[in-house]
Design a protein around this motif. Structure first.
Motif, PDB file in Angstrom:
ATOM      1  N   PHE A 105      -5.201   7.262   2.166  1.00  0.00           N
ATOM      2  CA  PHE A 105      -6.205   6.746   1.224  1.00  0.00           C
ATOM      3  C   PHE A 105      -7.619   7.379   1.861  1.00  0.00           C
ATOM      4  O   PHE A 105      -8.438   8.078   1.065  1.00  0.00           O
ATOM      5  CB  PHE A 105      -6.357   5.316   1.144  1.00  0.00           C
ATOM      6  CG  PHE A 105      -7.667   5.120   0.495  1.00  0.00           C
ATOM      7  CD1 PHE A 105      -8.104   5.379  -0.696  1.00  0.00           C
ATOM      8  CD2 PHE A 105      -8.474   4.165   1.219  1.00  0.00           C
ATOM      9  CE1 PHE A 105      -9.201   5.010  -1.470  1.00  0.00           C
ATOM     10  CE2 PHE A 105      -9.605   3.579   0.637  1.00  0.00           C
ATOM     11  CZ  PHE A 105      -9.822   4.263  -0.476  1.00  0.00           C
ATOM     12  N   LEU A 106      -8.022   7.289   3.019  1.00  0.00           N
ATOM     13  CA  LEU A 106      -9.229   7.349   3.709  1.00  0.00           C
ATOM     14  C   LEU A 106      -9.628   8.930   3.679  1.00  0.00           C
ATOM     15  O   LEU A 106     -10.598   9.479   3.642  1.00  0.00           O
ATOM     16  CB  LEU A 106      -9.556   6.902   4.932  1.00  0.00           C
ATOM     17  CG  LEU A 106      -9.513   5.227   4.839  1.00  0.00           C
ATOM     18  CD1 LEU A 106      -9.242   4.577   6.377  1.00  0.00           C
ATOM     19  CD2 LEU A 106     -10.615   4.652   4.331  1.00  0.00           C
ATOM     20  N   LEU A 131       0.736  -1.262  -0.025  1.00  0.00           N
ATOM     21  CA  LEU A 131       0.000   0.128  -0.212  1.00  0.00           C
ATOM     22  C   LEU A 131       0.907   1.306  -0.152  1.00  0.00           C
ATOM     23  O   LEU A 131       0.564   2.288  -0.886  1.00  0.00           O
ATOM     24  CB  LEU A 131      -1.118  -0.079   1.060  1.00  0.00           C
ATOM     25  CG  LEU A 131      -2.078   1.194   0.989  1.00  0.00           C
ATOM     26  CD1 LEU A 131      -2.637   1.268  -0.005  1.00  0.00           C
ATOM     27  CD2 LEU A 131      -2.954   1.393   2.433  1.00  0.00           C
ATOM     28  N   PRO A 132       1.840   1.405   0.834  1.00  0.00           N
ATOM     29  CA  PRO A 132       2.500   2.564   0.808  1.00  0.00           C
ATOM     30  C   PRO A 132       3.461   2.839  -0.858  1.00  0.00           C
ATOM     31  O   PRO A 132       3.687   3.911  -0.969  1.00  0.00           O
ATOM     32  CB  PRO A 132       3.885   2.364   1.764  1.00  0.00           C
ATOM     33  CG  PRO A 132       3.186   1.446   2.975  1.00  0.00           C
ATOM     34  CD  PRO A 132       2.318   0.567   1.846  1.00  0.00           C
ATOM     35  N   LEU A 133       3.493   1.724  -1.316  1.00  0.00           N
ATOM     36  CA  LEU A 133       4.223   1.826  -2.666  1.00  0.00           C
ATOM     37  C   LEU A 133       3.098   2.174  -3.680  1.00  0.00           C
ATOM     38  O   LEU A 133       3.584   3.078  -4.661  1.00  0.00           O
ATOM     39  CB  LEU A 133       5.014   0.669  -3.167  1.00  0.00           C
ATOM     40  CG  LEU A 133       5.985   0.034  -2.515  1.00  0.00           C
ATOM     41  CD1 LEU A 133       6.538  -1.193  -2.680  1.00  0.00           C
ATOM     42  CD2 LEU A 133       7.258   0.880  -2.450  1.00  0.00           C
ATOM     43  N   LEU A 134       1.838   1.896  -3.605  1.00  0.00           N
ATOM     44  CA  LEU A 134       0.880   2.087  -4.476  1.00  0.00           C
ATOM     45  C   LEU A 134       0.245   3.230  -4.368  1.00  0.00           C
ATOM     46  O   LEU A 134       0.026   4.065  -5.328  1.00  0.00           O
ATOM     47  CB  LEU A 134      -0.317   0.948  -4.299  1.00  0.00           C
ATOM     48  CG  LEU A 134      -0.044  -0.448  -4.838  1.00  0.00           C
ATOM     49  CD1 LEU A 134      -1.424  -1.082  -4.515  1.00  0.00           C
ATOM     50  CD2 LEU A 134      -0.329  -0.273  -6.347  1.00  0.00           C
ATOM     51  N   PHE A 141      -0.719   1.368   8.000  1.00  0.00           N
ATOM     52  CA  PHE A 141      -1.813   2.155   8.488  1.00  0.00           C
ATOM     53  C   PHE A 141      -1.835   3.651   8.353  1.00  0.00           C
ATOM     54  O   PHE A 141      -2.832   4.465   7.791  1.00  0.00           O
ATOM     55  CB  PHE A 141      -1.808   1.992  10.054  1.00  0.00           C
ATOM     56  CG  PHE A 141      -2.917   0.609  10.298  1.00  0.00           C
ATOM     57  CD1 PHE A 141      -4.179   0.518  10.510  1.00  0.00           C
ATOM     58  CD2 PHE A 141      -2.101  -0.534  10.441  1.00  0.00           C
ATOM     59  CE1 PHE A 141      -4.692  -0.540  10.777  1.00  0.00           C
ATOM     60  CE2 PHE A 141      -2.644  -1.926  10.733  1.00  0.00           C
ATOM     61  CZ  PHE A 141      -3.769  -1.781  11.012  1.00  0.00           C
ATOM     62  N   GLY A 142      -0.413   4.287   8.281  1.00  0.00           N
ATOM     63  CA  GLY A 142      -0.198   5.683   7.786  1.00  0.00           C
ATOM     64  C   GLY A 142      -0.977   5.952   6.246  1.00  0.00           C
ATOM     65  O   GLY A 142      -1.214   6.716   6.086  1.00  0.00           O
ATOM     66  N   PRO A 186      -3.194  -1.463  20.174  1.00  0.00           N
ATOM     67  CA  PRO A 186      -3.076  -0.004  20.960  1.00  0.00           C
ATOM     68  C   PRO A 186      -2.038   1.103  20.381  1.00  0.00           C
ATOM     69  O   PRO A 186      -2.333   2.104  20.946  1.00  0.00           O
ATOM     70  CB  PRO A 186      -2.559  -0.715  22.148  1.00  0.00           C
ATOM     71  CG  PRO A 186      -2.634  -2.153  22.320  1.00  0.00           C
ATOM     72  CD  PRO A 186      -2.840  -2.480  20.689  1.00  0.00           C
ATOM     73  N   TRP A 187      -1.333   0.633  19.350  1.00  0.00           N
ATOM     74  CA  TRP A 187      -0.344   1.814  18.830  1.00  0.00           C
ATOM     75  C   TRP A 187      -1.223   2.566  17.696  1.00  0.00           C
ATOM     76  O   TRP A 187      -0.477   3.448  17.251  1.00  0.00           O
ATOM     77  CB  TRP A 187       0.902   1.030  18.201  1.00  0.00           C
ATOM     78  CG  TRP A 187       0.620   0.020  17.310  1.00  0.00           C
ATOM     79  CD1 TRP A 187       0.480  -1.459  17.948  1.00  0.00           C
ATOM     80  CD2 TRP A 187       0.494  -0.144  16.002  1.00  0.00           C
ATOM     81  NE1 TRP A 187       0.210  -2.311  16.838  1.00  0.00           N
ATOM     82  CE2 TRP A 187       0.136  -1.380  15.861  1.00  0.00           C
ATOM     83  CE3 TRP A 187       0.299   0.940  15.095  1.00  0.00           C
ATOM     84  CZ2 TRP A 187      -0.165  -1.846  14.339  1.00  0.00           C
ATOM     85  CZ3 TRP A 187       0.277   0.272  13.863  1.00  0.00           C
ATOM     86  CH2 TRP A 187      -0.081  -0.675  13.297  1.00  0.00           C
ATOM     87  N   LEU A 188      -2.165   2.142  17.279  1.00  0.00           N
ATOM     88  CA  LEU A 188      -2.952   2.970  16.109  1.00  0.00           C
ATOM     89  C   LEU A 188      -3.161   4.217  16.567  1.00  0.00           C
ATOM     90  O   LEU A 188      -2.941   5.414  15.767  1.00  0.00           O
ATOM     91  CB  LEU A 188      -4.328   2.070  15.815  1.00  0.00           C
ATOM     92  CG  LEU A 188      -4.070   1.249  14.787  1.00  0.00           C
ATOM     93  CD1 LEU A 188      -5.560   0.869  14.087  1.00  0.00           C
ATOM     94  CD2 LEU A 188      -3.370   1.829  13.463  1.00  0.00           C
TER      95      LEU A 188
END
Length: 711
Positions: A584-585, A535-538, A578-579, A634-636
């Motif tokens: 994207f969101l 995902l970070p590449l796309l 997640f970043g 928990p780290w999100l």
């Protein structure tokens, strides 16, 4: 020296020939050599030279002497001007019957000379020169380097002109063109499109006018002149050719035909469909009747061949049945077309019923296939066309397809594991097979059908039992490698990208309906690793937005199930994923001027607008899944804070008119805000510091209001 006339006895002729060769080797001057050469070429023309003697001739004179003859401007006394040239060509034609010599650079560098002779006016006494040139060119075509050399040295144009001039040997020019186009279609059209179009114009005119067997002979030749690489519909001359071919085919197929007449006509129609879709068929009543007739005839042919398959009969019919598959695939597409349809609704319903029966025959045939037949390209063509049916028609033949699923999974797995080379039938692939054959990829054509089937209990259970999810995970990894090796420049959607998107849909179905499978099958852990990395590449590549939406949503949905895995315990890769998911969101919506008021309204951002129909549902699922991950990881909240997502959301909701934000969006935003506020005091403080209580009340976010009110 004295040269006796050629004896009538074969043994004596050979002895004489050998004496001549001896003279050729030892000749003191050109006149001696020429005299010996006349007898040698006479023997060559009489076809009396075996391979051994041919080699002796070459060893005696090599390429040097024929080359001198070709360029000599002074014929012997009392001889026609082209005498030396004709002798040189006869020797070269003789040498070219040896494949090793035909591919020699000394032959290849004479291709321009061969072309010139084809284009020169041909006197009655020059016909043997033209015949020798065609023999040389045919031999060159059969060598490894030959086709490329012929194309680059202008032979396509020369052959086109020779055929159009209609002089001696023009039919051989057409045969050579057919052979060249079979090997290097794209390169021929790229270099000599106007000349090839002129030939197609003549062939299509002849086809339309012909009232005898010539019409069916042209059906065999014409497919080679309908390029996949050069859209005929975009050129007026090409469109005129297509119009003539349509009229000629309508005339043929509307008549009573024998099988030997119908088969070439169906193959010609299939080649037109491959190159132009249904664009060559005119709109209106006549066009719709013709299209329905085409598909009908194709379905009848498939049923006749496959319902009671006689192995010998099927073997002889594979090429025409594969052509019928192309016509059936067009039938599926036309029955589903809503914008400017060629078919009326009644015709569509009739054709769907007829095609259902034909696909029943395809399934019946595939159920008889033995393991040793799996490499047969006809099996591949049959699986491919069934994949097209499964992709669109989900309600019919369901039981039969369920029973065939074990075979389909096993077949796709074998081809994938073996990377079996594609020995394609003429219509087995819709793409050009020019160059080296790629491994046959049956999975690509089955994926859309599998996506529908994994949403239903019975077929999904069969697919899981047959190990399809693990196979699809492996295929996803392989296709991801293919995608990352392709150019990063924006390009039309590739089959690789389409396959990855469809697989994301299949995996999403499994995440929702079979979460235990995701937990226990280790291949999904490998898939999760790829999603985290990809995902970070796309995301920065705007042209991959739809695929990025699929990857983000699937990754988030799987993360809820695999939250306990080592890969999701706050690792660098997980944080980056997640970043990127937040990226994207959060970029999907913007505040923009509202024409109906002085204020701002919430709108889909311009970067997402063109793809929104494809990704809207994924975006909502992604928001829901992201919120669901917060209590499990928990780290999100730290990732959300680092991305300033809360500040961006608060600012957006404060700017726009609440009436411009529909209920579904409010629910999506609230879910994320509530989970972050519950999980992290810092997140709660950020929301409060940005007047969260006020806009929560304004948007009717009761759960967020309650959460913010709690101490």
């Amino acid at each position: 020296p004295h040269f006796p006339a050629m004896a009538s006895d074969a043994g004596d002729r050979l002895a004489t020939l050998k004496r001549c060769l001896s003279v050729l080797r030892d000749a003191r001057n050109d006149s001696e050599q020429f005299a010996a050469l006349l007898l040698v070429t006479k023997a060559v023309r009489a076809g009396e030279v075996d391979a051994k003697t041919r080699r002796q001739i070459f060893d005696a004179i090599g390429f040097t002497f024929p080359t001198r003859l070709l360029i000599s401007q002074q014929p012997p006394a009392d001889c026609p001007p082209h005498t030396f040239r004709a002798l040189g060509l006869t020797l070269l034609a003789c040498f070219c019957t040896d494949p090793e010599l035909a591919g020699h650079s000394q032959i290849l560098n004479k291709i321009p000379t061969f072309n010139d002779i084809l284009l020169s006016p041909c006197d009655p006494d020059c016909t043997s020169m033209v015949d020798d040139v065609y023999q040389c060119l045919s031999a060159v075509l059969a060598t490894a380097r030959g086709p490329r050399e012929l194309v680059t040295k202008g032979t396509v144009s020369a052959l086109c002109q020779a055929y159009l001039n209609g002089g001696h040997g023009s039919e051989r020019a057409l045969t050579l063109l057919v052979g060249l186009l079979a090997i290097a279609e794209a390169k021929c059209w790229q270099r000599d499109a106007p000349q090839l179009l002129a030939v197609l114009t003549k062939l299509s005119s002849d086809f339309l006018k012909a009232e005898d067997m010539t019409k069916f002979e042209l059906c065999e030749v014409l497919p080679r002149f309908i390029p996949l690489s050069h859209p005929l519909t975009e050129i007026s001359q090409g469109s005129e050719c297509l119009c003539r071919l349509y009229k000629g085919l309508a005339d043929v197929l509307g008549s009573k035909l024998s099988q030997s007449q119908r088969d070439p006509a169906l193959k010609l129609a299939a080649s037109l469909v491959q190159a132009c879709g249904a664009e060559w068929i005119p709109a209106g009543s006549a066009g719709s009747k013709f299209l329905a007739l085409l598909v009908n005839l194709a379905c009848v042919e498939v049923r006749l061949t496959l319902e009671e398959p006689d192995p010998l009969e099927v073997e002889g019919k594979k090429e025409v049945v594969t052509a019928c598959y192309v016509l059936m695939e067009m039938g599926i597409q036309e029955c589903l077309r809503e914008e400017n349809p060629l078919l009326e609704n009644v015709q569509k319903m009739q054709l769907m019923r007829i095609m259902e029966e034909a696909f029943g025959a395809v399934i019946f045939y595939l159920r008889q296939v033995k393991q040793e037949e799996l490499q047969d390209p006809f099996i591949f063509a049959s699986v491919r066309v069934l994949g097209a049916w499964m992709a669109e028609e989900t309600s019919s033949l369901k039981q039969e397809i369920c029973e065939l699923l074990p075979f389909l999974v096993d077949y796709a797995r074998k081809l994938f594991k073996e990377g079996s080379p594609a020995v394609s039938l003429p219509q087995a692939e819709l793409v050009s097979t020019e160059g080296s054959a790629l491994p046959q990829d049956a999975l690509r054509f089955l994926l859309p059908g599998f996506c529908h089937l994994t949403a239903e209990d019975k077929p999904r259970d069969i697919l899981i039992a047959e190990g399809a999810p693990a196979l699809l995970c492996e295929y996803f990894l392989q296709q991801w490698e293919v995608l990352t090796s392709e150019s990063t420049a924006p390009a039309p959607l590739t089959s690789t990208e389409m396959s990855l998107q469809t697989m994301c849909g299949i995996f999403l179905n499994l995440v929702v309906t079979a979460p235990d499978l995701i937990r226990r099958d280790k291949t999904f852990s490998s898939l999760m690793d790829v999603l985290l990395k990809s995902l970070p590449l796309l995301l920065p590549q705007k042209h991959h937005l739809v695929l990025a939406a699929n990857v983000a949503t699937l990754g988030l949905m799987m993360a809820r199930i695999l939250a306990g895995s080592a890969a999701l315990q706050g690792t660098q890769r997980a944080r980056e994923f997640f970043g990127a998911a937040i990226g994207f969101l959060s970029r999907a919506h913007v505040a923009q001027a509202d024409p109906s008021s002085d204020g701002l309204a919430l709108a889909v951002s311009p970067a997402y607008a063109s793809a929104w129909d494809d990704i809207a549902e994924l975006w909502f699922l992604g928001m829901q899944a992201w919120a669901g991950c917060v209590p499990l990881l928990p780290w999100l909240p730290h990732v959300a804070l680092g991305a300033h997502w809360l500040q961006g959301l608060a600012q957006l909701l404060s700017q726009v008119a609440p009436a411009s934000v529909d209920c579904e969006l409010v629910t999506a935003f609230q879910a994320v805000l509530v989970e972050l506020a519950r999980a992290s005091q810092q997140c709660r403080d950020v929301i409060l510091s940005h007047h969260g209580t006020d806009w929560a009340n304004l948007y009717g976010m009761a759960a967020l209001e309650q959460c913010l009110a709690e101490q």
